[in-house]
Each structure stands twice: as structure tokens, then as C-alpha cells.
Design a protein around this motif. Sequence first.
Motif, PDB file in Angstrom:
ATOM      1  N   ALA A 117      -0.891 -36.164  43.334  1.00  0.00           N
ATOM      2  CA  ALA A 117      -0.209 -36.332  42.234  1.00  0.00           C
ATOM      3  C   ALA A 117       0.183 -37.825  41.577  1.00  0.00           C
ATOM      4  O   ALA A 117       0.273 -38.018  40.564  1.00  0.00           O
ATOM      5  CB  ALA A 117       0.895 -35.413  42.164  1.00  0.00           C
ATOM      6  N   ALA A 118       0.300 -38.626  42.818  1.00  0.00           N
ATOM      7  CA  ALA A 118       0.484 -39.995  42.684  1.00  0.00           C
ATOM      8  C   ALA A 118      -0.554 -40.642  41.884  1.00  0.00           C
ATOM      9  O   ALA A 118      -0.426 -41.623  41.255  1.00  0.00           O
ATOM     10  CB  ALA A 118       0.695 -40.620  43.911  1.00  0.00           C
ATOM     11  N   ILE A 119      -1.880 -40.122  42.128  1.00  0.00           N
ATOM     12  CA  ILE A 119      -3.160 -40.628  41.319  1.00  0.00           C
ATOM     13  C   ILE A 119      -3.012 -40.301  39.882  1.00  0.00           C
ATOM     14  O   ILE A 119      -3.065 -39.110  39.822  1.00  0.00           O
ATOM     15  CB  ILE A 119      -4.138 -40.296  42.003  1.00  0.00           C
ATOM     16  CG1 ILE A 119      -4.145 -40.816  43.690  1.00  0.00           C
ATOM     17  CG2 ILE A 119      -5.494 -41.153  41.252  1.00  0.00           C
ATOM     18  CD1 ILE A 119      -4.144 -42.474  43.497  1.00  0.00           C
ATOM     19  N   GLY A 120      -2.715 -41.074  39.020  1.00  0.00           N
ATOM     20  CA  GLY A 120      -2.718 -40.702  37.639  1.00  0.00           C
ATOM     21  C   GLY A 120      -3.779 -41.206  36.653  1.00  0.00           C
ATOM     22  O   GLY A 120      -3.793 -40.761  35.384  1.00  0.00           O
ATOM     23  N   HIS A 121      -4.651 -42.156  36.891  1.00  0.00           N
ATOM     24  CA  HIS A 121      -5.679 -42.963  36.080  1.00  0.00           C
ATOM     25  C   HIS A 121      -6.808 -42.536  36.475  1.00  0.00           C
ATOM     26  O   HIS A 121      -7.100 -42.960  37.849  1.00  0.00           O
ATOM     27  CB  HIS A 121      -5.111 -44.262  35.567  1.00  0.00           C
ATOM     28  CG  HIS A 121      -4.070 -44.256  34.711  1.00  0.00           C
ATOM     29  ND1 HIS A 121      -3.530 -43.495  33.927  1.00  0.00           N
ATOM     30  CD2 HIS A 121      -3.129 -45.180  34.937  1.00  0.00           C
ATOM     31  CE1 HIS A 121      -2.362 -43.783  33.329  1.00  0.00           C
ATOM     32  NE2 HIS A 121      -2.078 -44.938  33.828  1.00  0.00           N
ATOM     33  N   LEU A 122      -8.073 -42.872  35.856  1.00  0.00           N
ATOM     34  CA  LEU A 122      -9.312 -42.909  36.250  1.00  0.00           C
ATOM     35  C   LEU A 122      -9.928 -43.885  34.962  1.00  0.00           C
ATOM     36  O   LEU A 122      -9.886 -43.868  33.864  1.00  0.00           O
ATOM     37  CB  LEU A 122     -10.159 -41.536  35.779  1.00  0.00           C
ATOM     38  CG  LEU A 122     -11.673 -41.527  35.961  1.00  0.00           C
ATOM     39  CD1 LEU A 122     -12.225 -41.933  37.292  1.00  0.00           C
ATOM     40  CD2 LEU A 122     -12.263 -40.235  35.428  1.00  0.00           C
ATOM     41  N   MET A 123     -10.697 -45.009  35.702  1.00  0.00           N
ATOM     42  CA  MET A 123     -11.513 -46.012  35.056  1.00  0.00           C
ATOM     43  C   MET A 123     -12.855 -45.873  35.184  1.00  0.00           C
ATOM     44  O   MET A 123     -13.307 -45.832  36.638  1.00  0.00           O
ATOM     45  CB  MET A 123     -10.665 -47.301  35.195  1.00  0.00           C
ATOM     46  CG  MET A 123      -9.342 -47.505  35.067  1.00  0.00           C
ATOM     47  SD  MET A 123      -8.635 -48.864  35.239  1.00  0.00           S
ATOM     48  CE  MET A 123      -9.225 -50.028  34.195  1.00  0.00           C
ATOM     49  N   LEU A 124     -13.826 -45.546  34.532  1.00  0.00           N
ATOM     50  CA  LEU A 124     -15.192 -45.360  34.753  1.00  0.00           C
ATOM     51  C   LEU A 124     -15.975 -46.385  34.799  1.00  0.00           C
ATOM     52  O   LEU A 124     -15.925 -47.568  33.727  1.00  0.00           O
ATOM     53  CB  LEU A 124     -15.890 -44.377  33.876  1.00  0.00           C
ATOM     54  CG  LEU A 124     -15.509 -42.728  34.008  1.00  0.00           C
ATOM     55  CD1 LEU A 124     -15.589 -41.842  33.178  1.00  0.00           C
ATOM     56  CD2 LEU A 124     -15.621 -42.405  35.806  1.00  0.00           C
ATOM     57  N   ARG A 132      -3.099 -45.307  41.327  1.00  0.00           N
ATOM     58  CA  ARG A 132      -1.533 -45.164  40.717  1.00  0.00           C
ATOM     59  C   ARG A 132      -1.249 -45.622  39.389  1.00  0.00           C
ATOM     60  O   ARG A 132      -1.646 -47.126  39.223  1.00  0.00           O
ATOM     61  CB  ARG A 132      -0.637 -45.666  41.704  1.00  0.00           C
ATOM     62  CG  ARG A 132      -0.664 -44.809  43.064  1.00  0.00           C
ATOM     63  CD  ARG A 132       0.209 -45.700  44.107  1.00  0.00           C
ATOM     64  NE  ARG A 132      -0.323 -45.075  45.459  1.00  0.00           N
ATOM     65  CZ  ARG A 132       0.719 -44.206  45.990  1.00  0.00           C
ATOM     66  NH1 ARG A 132       1.733 -43.677  45.466  1.00  0.00           N
ATOM     67  NH2 ARG A 132       0.645 -43.667  47.201  1.00  0.00           N
ATOM     68  N   PRO A 133      -0.719 -45.275  38.385  1.00  0.00           N
ATOM     69  CA  PRO A 133      -0.289 -45.744  37.213  1.00  0.00           C
ATOM     70  C   PRO A 133       0.329 -47.379  37.244  1.00  0.00           C
ATOM     71  O   PRO A 133      -0.011 -48.243  36.544  1.00  0.00           O
ATOM     72  CB  PRO A 133       0.319 -45.033  36.362  1.00  0.00           C
ATOM     73  CG  PRO A 133      -0.130 -43.423  37.069  1.00  0.00           C
ATOM     74  CD  PRO A 133      -0.209 -43.975  38.421  1.00  0.00           C
ATOM     75  N   ALA A 191       0.281 -54.278  35.142  1.00  0.00           N
ATOM     76  CA  ALA A 191       0.000 -55.377  34.554  1.00  0.00           C
ATOM     77  C   ALA A 191      -1.189 -55.752  34.178  1.00  0.00           C
ATOM     78  O   ALA A 191      -1.735 -56.603  33.228  1.00  0.00           O
ATOM     79  CB  ALA A 191       0.486 -56.447  35.767  1.00  0.00           C
ATOM     80  N   PHE A 192      -2.447 -55.424  34.783  1.00  0.00           N
ATOM     81  CA  PHE A 192      -3.602 -55.507  34.489  1.00  0.00           C
ATOM     82  C   PHE A 192      -3.804 -55.206  32.989  1.00  0.00           C
ATOM     83  O   PHE A 192      -4.489 -55.668  32.183  1.00  0.00           O
ATOM     84  CB  PHE A 192      -4.608 -54.792  35.366  1.00  0.00           C
ATOM     85  CG  PHE A 192      -6.077 -54.916  35.215  1.00  0.00           C
ATOM     86  CD1 PHE A 192      -6.685 -56.182  35.876  1.00  0.00           C
ATOM     87  CD2 PHE A 192      -6.990 -54.235  34.479  1.00  0.00           C
ATOM     88  CE1 PHE A 192      -8.117 -56.451  35.588  1.00  0.00           C
ATOM     89  CE2 PHE A 192      -8.258 -54.363  34.268  1.00  0.00           C
ATOM     90  CZ  PHE A 192      -8.892 -55.532  34.826  1.00  0.00           C
TER      91      PHE A 192
END
Length: 436
Positions: A111-118, A293-294, A299-300
Motif C-alpha cells: 500500500a505504501a507504493i502509490g505512483h507509477l511512472m512509465l 512512494r509518493p 520534490a522531483f
Amino acid sequence: MTMINAYVPGTAAGDAAEQAMIARRQRLLGPAYRLFYAHPVHFVRGEGVFLFDAAGTPYLDVYNNVASVGHCRPEVVEAIARQAAILNTHTRYLHEGILDFAERFLAEFPAAIGHLMLTCSGSEANDLALRIARKHTGGQGVIVTRLAYHGVTAQLAELSPSLGPAVEPGPHVRLVPAPDGYRGTGEVGAAFAAGVQAAIDDFRAKGIRPAALLVDTIFSSDGVYADPPGFLAPAVAAIRAAGGVFIADEVQPGFGRTGDALWGFARHGVVPDMATVGKPMGNGHPVAGVVLRPEVVAAFGRDIRYFNTFGGNPVSVAAADAVLSVIQREGLRENARTVGAYLAAGLRRLGDRHPILGDIRGAGLFIGAELVLDRASKAPATAETARIVNGLRERRVLISATGPAANILKIRPPLVFSKANADLFLATLDEVLAAL
């Protein structure tokens, strides 16, 4: 690491047509490319766990984890063709496909993993993860293992000593010993964490702030190390205590490959700050990414614009979605666990007859078989490994080798590999070993 199964340019190989194709390839593609095997093989078709040469001869594929759900899997081919006929653009336009896939994909992570960047490749994914890590931590130092492979960009080549001694580690890179439970001494987790802590201490002595510990969670280039489960946890704690993040490179061990869970890091009871995925994600279609993790990307995302022309395009997303569906529907993680255990047991039985098989290790359908001259000294059987790899190729079985001495058979077939396929491999390997 020596590429022992590479074709040596200028040596005779095959018939006149094959030699002409090799010469044409060298003329057009230049000197940096490599061909597998002393006698290269020319494939024209793939299906399931087999590749076929120009004469229609099948070769059992015990190596190519890229085609994770089998070569030319019909559901993936159909998904690519269907979406390509409708729309293929980029992520600056709204599209449901990427959102639907992201929801399904992220549900397979803690659950702590919240974002996906492809992205398009594992190299791009690791490159992006490093940029995010450095922005988040304010550090530059990165820790990797001594024979790691993480990609081919300029930044990642400096973190990939397996590319060869001509590629030197960058000034902000520290190499640590692999968690070798066969040749190492002491408890694996404590020894690996001690190496990571020594690198952190060296960074501090030189005024370098640590940014990340980046590891392939099956340590495939180092020699395939998976046991005991949990050994990564102390090293992860060490990098976090130093202000850095843990990046799990799941490009090779991910998507159920290890059999225990969908991701290699799960075997160690840790949740990464970021995980990178690639190769098997699109079954050969170029799609990869970073899950994170969000708070790590906050900052990025605030200060830096991210865009990738092809990363996350609708066709690539359709391929990735189809692969995930096949893995889930057909229970391929469970297949990796059961067939992998069956295959490892068969290899150990072969070891009773062939003492050159010094150690069998791994998880699921990612197995390393270390070849030694004798079990007492554990001296690497490098030349013999080359003969075995090429002997298998001549008997129409595809495999490769890994490790510092290139004496470890790297066994990682498509996830649809069956017990019957394992029996064929074991019988052929038995013939090759007997011929030594």
C-alpha cells in the motif's frame, strides 16, 4: 564478467549463408554488438517456450525471461494490434488505458507504493529512479554490487560493472560484495549489510552524501543469490539510516519469476522506496517503469518536468495490461514456484552423478547452477561452463552463464515452462555433462 558464450568474429560458423549474414551484420551494425554462442543461431519464429530456426527446428528456451508469458503470446499480440489500430499517442493527452492499468498494477504492490511512472526500458527506469533519489535525498552516492547490471545509459553504465572493466565506476559509486552464501563466510544478511555500511562510511569520509542502495533482488549478474529470505533487510535499514533510499531493481526477478511473490523484494520482508520494472513487462514490447512512494517523488514532481515520448503510450500499456492479465489468470507465479522447485530438485539429482555441479540455488524459475572443478576448493569451472553452454546449443537448448568467473548457468525460462520442458532440459544437460 567474461561473456563465455559469445561468437568470436572471424571464426567459421555454420554454412556459407550464415557466414554471409554474420559478415553483413558486422559491416552494418559495427563492432560493439555481440552474438551468442560459438556457433550463432538464426531464429525466424517463436512460440511458447520454443524458438525456431530457418529450417523449422525447435530450440528449447531456458534463458529468455523477456518473453515472460511465452514467445508471441496470442493475447499480447492481439492487444498490441487492436490498440495500434485505434490510437497511439503520448501521456500529455488524457487516456483511460494508462489509468486503468496503473490501478491494476499498483494493486500488486504494498500500500505504501502509490505512483507509477512509465518508460520504454529498464535502463530508462533505473535512470529515472536515480534522478528521483538524488533529488529526494540531496545526495549523490549510490551503492551497487561488484558485478551488477542496471542499464546502458551513461549514468547507469557507471553503476554496471558487469559491462566490463573498460567501463569504470563513477566517482559517486561504491561497489560492495554480493550476498554469496556459497563462497562467502558468516551470515549472509550481516555480511551484505556490513559491505553496505562500509560504503556509507567511505562516502562520509569523502564528504559524499548517500542517495541510494540499488540492487537487483535476485543478484542475477553477480551469480543468482536468493537465500535465506530476509537477508536484504539489514542493508536496507543501513541505507535508510544514512539518509538514502532503497531501489529494488525488479527488471529480472519481477512478475512472479521467483515464485514466492510477484516481486523479488517481497521475499525479504521489505518495502522499497522505489522499484523498477522492465523486460518481462510487455513480453518483448518495449515498456518499463518505476513504482514509488509518493513522498519520494514529491520534490522531483514539484521542480522537474517529466515526459517520455513513448513511455506510457496506449499500445505499450495495452501490451503490459495483457501480460499482467495472463500472469494472473494462469497462475504463472504459482507455476514458477512449482516447476522451479521441480527443476531445482532435478538439477540436484544430476549433481549426485556429476560433481561439477557444485551448487544449485535461486528461487522459482530463476536458478543458478554453479560449476566447479572440485567441490572442496570450489575452483570455478569456467572453460567447462563454456563447453556446456555451447554443447546445449548444439543440442537445441538455449542457456547462458553468469557470475564473476562466468561459471554459473543462468536458468530463467519463460514463466509458462512446464515439468515436461524441465525434463527435456535435464535430460539434455545430463547428456552434455556426460560428454565432458
